[in-house]
Scaffold this active site. Structure first.
Site, PDB file in Angstrom:
ATOM      1  N   HIS A 121       0.852  -1.122   0.113  1.00 58.45           N
ATOM      2  CA  HIS A 121      -0.064   0.092  -0.043  1.00 58.45           C
ATOM      3  C   HIS A 121       0.898   1.127   0.168  1.00 58.45           C
ATOM      4  O   HIS A 121       1.802   1.214   0.697  1.00 58.45           O
ATOM      5  CB  HIS A 121      -0.791  -0.112   1.420  1.00 58.45           C
ATOM      6  CG  HIS A 121      -1.791   0.925   1.165  1.00 58.45           C
ATOM      7  ND1 HIS A 121      -2.943   1.108   0.341  1.00 58.45           N
ATOM      8  CD2 HIS A 121      -1.862   2.380   1.876  1.00 58.45           C
ATOM      9  CE1 HIS A 121      -3.798   2.190   0.464  1.00 58.45           C
ATOM     10  NE2 HIS A 121      -3.153   3.039   1.532  1.00 58.45           N
ATOM     11  N   GLU A 191       8.906   1.308  -3.150  1.00 57.55           N
ATOM     12  CA  GLU A 191       8.011   0.188  -3.238  1.00 57.55           C
ATOM     13  C   GLU A 191       8.762  -0.837  -3.964  1.00 57.55           C
ATOM     14  O   GLU A 191       8.889  -1.867  -3.465  1.00 57.55           O
ATOM     15  CB  GLU A 191       6.616   0.400  -3.821  1.00 57.55           C
ATOM     16  CG  GLU A 191       5.479   1.327  -3.326  1.00 57.55           C
ATOM     17  CD  GLU A 191       4.487   1.298  -4.176  1.00 57.55           C
ATOM     18  OE1 GLU A 191       3.815   0.631  -4.801  1.00 57.55           O
ATOM     19  OE2 GLU A 191       3.516   2.585  -3.839  1.00 57.55           O
TER      20      GLU A 191
HETATM   21  C1  GRF Z   1       1.301   0.627  -6.000  1.00 52.97           C
HETATM   22  O1  GRF Z   1       1.286   2.064  -5.945  1.00 52.97           O
HETATM   23  C2  GRF Z   1       0.623  -0.131  -5.029  1.00 52.97           C
HETATM   24  O2  GRF Z   1       1.018   0.396  -3.664  1.00 52.97           O
HETATM   25  C3  GRF Z   1      -0.755  -0.073  -5.041  1.00 52.97           C
HETATM   26  O3  GRF Z   1      -0.991  -0.065  -6.353  1.00 52.97           O
HETATM   27  C4  GRF Z   1      -0.068   0.398  -7.178  1.00 52.97           C
HETATM   28  C5  GRF Z   1       0.358  -0.522  -8.045  1.00 52.97           C
HETATM   29  O4  GRF Z   1       1.252   0.040  -9.192  1.00 52.97           O
HETATM   30  N1  GRF Z   1      -1.374  -1.121  -4.209  1.00 52.97           N
HETATM   31  P1  GRF Z   1       1.996  -0.966 -10.321  1.00 52.97           P
HETATM   32  O5  GRF Z   1       0.838  -1.690 -10.997  1.00 52.97           O
HETATM   33  O6  GRF Z   1       2.575  -1.935  -9.426  1.00 52.97           O
HETATM   34  O7  GRF Z   1       3.019  -0.170 -11.007  1.00 52.97           O
END
Ligand code: GRF
Length: 211
Positions: A121, A191
Site C-alpha cells: 500500500h 515500493e
Molecule cells: C502501487 O502504488 C501499490 O502500492 C498499490 O497499487 C500500485 C500498483 O502499481 N497497491 P503498479 O501496478 O505495481 O505499478
C-alpha cells in the site's frame, strides 16, 4: 501451462502468484529481483482481472503463465471464486503477492492461503488506507492532510481492505512543493525496493518452516 521462467539458482523455491490489475511496475520489480538474486520464490503465475493490462504483456515477456479472471468473465460469484482458487491450485501456488490488484480477493482464497497473501500500500497504514484509498487518491489525501511524511506499507491480507499484520513500513518525506504525482513517483521507487525483499523474506520463512 508450463513455466519456462529463467532463474539463476535451482534451489527449492516458493511458487508465487502475483495479482495485478494495471501497470505492473511492482510485479516487474518482483520478477527482476528474482532474476538478479538467489531468492526463495519464483513467479509462477500472474493473475489479472484485466486481460489488456500491461501486466499481461509482462507475463508474456517473461514466459510466466497468465490467468485472466474477472467478474465479467465469471459473473456468478461462486464460479468466480472457484476459478480463482482453481488456477492457483493448478499452478501449485504457495504464496500470493497483490500488486495493485483492484478487486477483492475471494474469501475462499484468503482462507486457503491463510498468512500467505501479501499486499503493498502506498502510504503508512493505518493512515490513508481503506476503501477509496488507492493510486493517486492516496497521495492527494496525504497532501491535503498536511502530513510531512508518508511511505510504503507491506502487510498480510486478512479480508478487509488494507488490513492485516504489518510486515514492513518505510517512510518517504513529503516536500512542500510536492504534487500527488511527484509524491507518487517517490513512493513507488521505495515500493520497488521494499516489496521484492519482503516477499523473499516471507518465502524463505515458508521454505524453512516446511523443511
Ligand atoms: C502501487 O502504488 C501499490 O502500492 C498499490 O497499487 C500500485 C500498483 O502499481 N497497491 P503498479 O501496478 O505495481 O505499478
Amino acid at each position: 501451462m508450463s513455466n519456462s521462467y529463467d532463474f539463476k539458482s535451482k534451489t527449492p523455491k516458493i511458487r508465487l502468484a502475483i495479482c495485478a490489475s494495471g501497470r505492473g511496475s511492482n510485479a516487474r520489480a518482483i520478477i527482476d529481483f528474482a532474476l538478479k538474486n538467489d531468492v526463495a520464490y519464483e513467479v509462477a503465475l500472474i493473475i489479472s482481472n484485466n486481460s489488456k493490462a500491461d501486466v499481461a504483456k509482462l507475463a508474456a515477456e517473461n514466459n510466466i503463465p497468465f490467468a485472466h479472471i474477472s467478474s465479467v468473465k465469471f459473473p456468478d460469484y461462486t464460479e468466480y471464486s472457484a476459478q480463482f482458487l482453481k488456477v492457483l491450485k493448478d499452478e501449485k501456488i504457495e504464496m500470493i503477492a497483490l500488486a495493485g490488484f483492484m478487486k477483492k480477493i475471494p474469501q475462499s482464497v484468503i482462507e486457503a492461503f491463510k498468512n500467505r497473501i501479501f499486499n503493498i500500500h502506498p502510504a503508512l497504514l493505518p493512515k490513508f488506507g481503506g476503501e477509496g484509498m488507492y493510486g493517486i487518491f492516496t497521495h492527494e489525501a496525504v497532501l491535503k492532510s498536511g502530513e510531512t511524511e508518508t511511505g510504503v506499507t507491506i502487510h498480510r491480507v486478512e479480508g478487509e481492505y488494507d488490513s492485516g499484520e504489518i510486515l514492513a513500513q518505510e517512510k518517504v518525506l513529503v516536500f512542500k512543493n510536492d504534487t500527488a504525482e511527484t509524491l507518487a513517483a517517490r513512493v513507488l521507487k521505495v515500493e520497488h525496493e521494499l516489496y521484492p525483499r519482503i516477499i523473499d523474506r516471507q518465502a524463505a520463512a515458508l521454505l524453512s518452516a516446511s523443511a
